[in-house]
Each structure stands twice: as structure tokens, then as C-alpha cells.
Design a protein around this motif. Structure first.
Motif, PDB file in Angstrom:
ATOM      1  N   LEU A   1       0.837  -1.207   0.000  1.00  0.00           N
ATOM      2  CA  LEU A   1       0.000   0.000   0.000  1.00  0.00           C
ATOM      3  C   LEU A   1       0.866   1.250   0.000  1.00  0.00           C
ATOM      4  O   LEU A   1       0.567   2.221  -0.709  1.00  0.00           O
ATOM      5  CB  LEU A   1      -0.928  -0.005   1.212  1.00  0.00           C
ATOM      6  N   GLY A   2       1.943   1.232   0.777  1.00  0.00           N
ATOM      7  CA  GLY A   2       2.826   2.397   0.797  1.00  0.00           C
ATOM      8  C   GLY A   2       3.474   2.645  -0.548  1.00  0.00           C
ATOM      9  O   GLY A   2       3.564   3.792  -1.002  1.00  0.00           O
ATOM     10  N   ILE A   3       3.924   1.581  -1.199  1.00  0.00           N
ATOM     11  CA  ILE A   3       4.521   1.733  -2.524  1.00  0.00           C
ATOM     12  C   ILE A   3       3.492   2.247  -3.520  1.00  0.00           C
ATOM     13  O   ILE A   3       3.776   3.117  -4.360  1.00  0.00           O
ATOM     14  CB  ILE A   3       5.119   0.394  -2.989  1.00  0.00           C
ATOM     15  N   THR A   4       2.263   1.725  -3.435  1.00  0.00           N
ATOM     16  CA  THR A   4       1.205   2.149  -4.354  1.00  0.00           C
ATOM     17  C   THR A   4       0.886   3.625  -4.193  1.00  0.00           C
ATOM     18  O   THR A   4       0.805   4.376  -5.181  1.00  0.00           O
ATOM     19  CB  THR A   4      -0.058   1.305  -4.125  1.00  0.00           C
ATOM     20  N   VAL A   5       0.705   4.057  -2.947  1.00  0.00           N
ATOM     21  CA  VAL A   5       0.368   5.461  -2.698  1.00  0.00           C
ATOM     22  C   VAL A   5       1.517   6.374  -3.125  1.00  0.00           C
ATOM     23  O   VAL A   5       1.298   7.439  -3.725  1.00  0.00           O
ATOM     24  CB  VAL A   5       0.027   5.662  -1.214  1.00  0.00           C
TER      25      VAL A   5
END
Length: 298
Positions: free
Chosen positions: A19-23
Motif C-alpha cells: 500500500l505504501g509503494i502504491t500510494v
């Protein structure tokens, strides 16, 4: 006795990391550039903003861009559905070639597409020489803009509808035919409602793509102010004049128009999904036997 259970590691990292990479990725690629456009346009006061986005020349470009994009999206909705239907339902020689041609606007550089369309639809071109005696001038007119926007928007509709049509159960059509429905009734009442969400998504994507098209339009439009000038060309013109705030103001207007279209389509799809789920629940409840008849002898 104590038992230990080991969770099998997944292929990808955990939810938090992904999720952090996506955001982060979406922020760097999409959100930050869009926010920068809004912040740059905010440097203008209200009077300057209206002067930049509501001048007669700009309003004429809005009418042409929005009108041609809407008509092109409608045309692609009709013929894109037809192309997807043929590719999915019928085997024929050269099917793979036709399927590859559909993706050609995706792979072809937009400048090459614009030059090719202008050469083909010019008065001495392969197609334009037959249209000119009929009084139809395509190249360097608003009609040329429509042709270019239709060209670049077709794959969005075909590739959106095609997988849904492949997964559609033919048994529903057979059941409708057994109940006496005609081909048109089967298509309009059984097939089309199932394809409507995907079709509307493809049309919306084609419309949003057409709003910002530049490369394939400038070569065939003629770029005559107040007549065949699209908004994307005005944005480039303002950038060349170092009017960055005015260019971003126009970009914000087109961005809001694209977002509004996509939001409206998502709202319609959400409404259709709710209606479909509600109908299924009603049918499920109606098919369950009542309490008084569950134990009744046959």
C-alpha cells in the motif's frame, strides 16, 4: 500439546508495504503533477482566471473539443460494440489481423496518425478525392477533428467490452429464444443490460482521451481560430508564449471536465449494480418455498 502453524509466505510483500509503494507511486506520477496544475492556476485572481478560460476564442475551442469528443465517443460506442461482437462471436479468416488492427491507435504515435489521416482525407487523398465531389471536405475542418478523435478512441470501447462479452453466458440467450423472444429483444433486454456497464466505461474512457488529444488532431484540424482550433492546441500556444498560468488554467478546466465525466459514469454503474443486486435478491426470495409449503406432501 502445542501445535505451530506457519503461514505460507506470499509472492508479494505484506499489505502495509505494498500500500505504501502504491500510494507513493500514484502520488509521484499522478497526484503531485495534478496538484501542481491547480496550484499554478491558483496564482491567477478570479478576473484573470475568467479572462484566461472564458474568452471567445477559448469558448469556441470548448465547443469544438467537447462536441467532437462526445460525438466521437458515441460513434465508438456503437461501432466498438459491433467490432467486439464480431471478434468474440464469429470465427473468420484474418481474425487475428483485425484484432491487431484494433490496437493500432494505441501503438501508433499520435503525430504519425495525424499525418496519415490528413494525407488520406485531403482533397487529393485516397478517400478525400472521392468525398470532395460530394461537397464533403474532411481535412482541415472540424470534421477532420471528429475523424481523428474517433480513430484514437475506438480501442477503448472494444477492449473494455470484449472480455465481458466473452464471459457472457450464451445460455441466457438460448433461454430467451426458447421463450419466444426475437433476436432484437434478446439483444436489447438480455445482452445489452449485461454489457452496459462495460460499454459506458469504454465510452467514458474514449471521451476523456479525446478531450486531451493533441498529436493526431493538429495535423488534420487546420487549426483555424474560432473554427477548427481545439483546446489542447490553445494550451500549447499559451506555453509557447510563456503564459504558464493561463495554460494551467485551461488544463484545469479540461481536467475537471474529464473527472466529471468519469464520476458520472461511475455513479451510473453503481446505480446499475444496485438495481441488479436488488433484482437478484427479489428473485431469490421469490424462488424460496414458503414455510407452509415446505412440509406439504406432493
Amino acid at each position: 500439546m502445542t501445535t505451530f502453524s506457519f503461514r505460507k509466505p506470499g509472492v508479494l510483500p505484506g499489505f502495509g508495504l505494498t500500500l505504501g509503494i502504491t500510494v507513493t507511486y500514484l502520488s509521484l506520477v499522478v497526484l503531485i503533477p495534478l496538484c501542481a496544475a491547480f496550484f499554478k492556476a491558483a496564482t491567477l485572481d478570479w478576473a484573470q482566471f475568467l479572462a484566461a478560460v472564458a474568452s471567445p476564442r477559448v469558448l469556441a475551442s470548448y465547443r469544438l473539443t467537447l462536441g467532437a469528443a462526445a460525438i466521437a465517443a458515441f460513434i465508438n460506442g456503437v461501432f466498438g460494440l459491433l467490432v467486439a461482437w464480431v471478434l468474440v462471436r464469429y470465427p473468420f479468416p484474418g481474425k487475428r489481423l483485425v484484432d491487431a488492427i484494433v490496437d493500432l491507435p494505441f501503438a501508433l504515435p499520435t503525430a504519425v496518425a495525424g499525418i496519415s489521416l490528413a494525407a488520406v482525407y485531403a482533397e487529393n487523398g485516397w478517400i478525400g478525392q472521392w468525398l470532395a465531389p460530394l461537397g464533403l471536405k474532411v481535412a482541415f475542418t472540424p470534421l477532420g477533428v471528429l475523424v481523428a478523435l474517433t480513430f484514437i478512441g475506438l480501442p477503448f470501447v472494444v477492449r473494455t467490452v470484449e472480455p465481458v462479452l466473452e464471459d457472457f453466458e450464451r445460455a441466457q440467450e438460448e433461454a430467451a429464444a426458447c421463450l419466444g423472444a426475437s433476436r432484437w429483444q434478446t439483444f436489447s433486454r438480455v445482452v445489452l443490460p449485461a454489457l452496459a456497464p462495460a460499454l459506458s466505461t469504454g465510452v467514458a474512457l474514449a471521451f476523456a482521451r479525446a478531450l486531451g488529444e493533441y498529436g493526431s488532431v493538429i495535423f488534420i484540424a487546420g487549426n483555424i481560430p474560432m473554427k477548427s482550433e481545439v483546446t489542447s492546441l490553445l494550451i500549447i500556444t499559451k506555453l509557447e508564449q510563456y503564459d504558464y498560468a493561463g495554460a494551467t488554467a485551461l488544463a484545469v478546466v479540461m481536467l475537471v471536465a474529464s473527472f466529471a465525466m468519469l464520476f458520472a459514469i461511475n455513479a451510473v454503474q453503481w446505480h446499475w449494480q444496485r438495481r441488479t443486486i436488488g433484482r437478484r435478491r427479489v428473485r431469490t426470495r421469490g424462488s424460496k418455498p414458503s414455510a407452509g409449503t415446505q412440509g406439504a406432501p406432493s
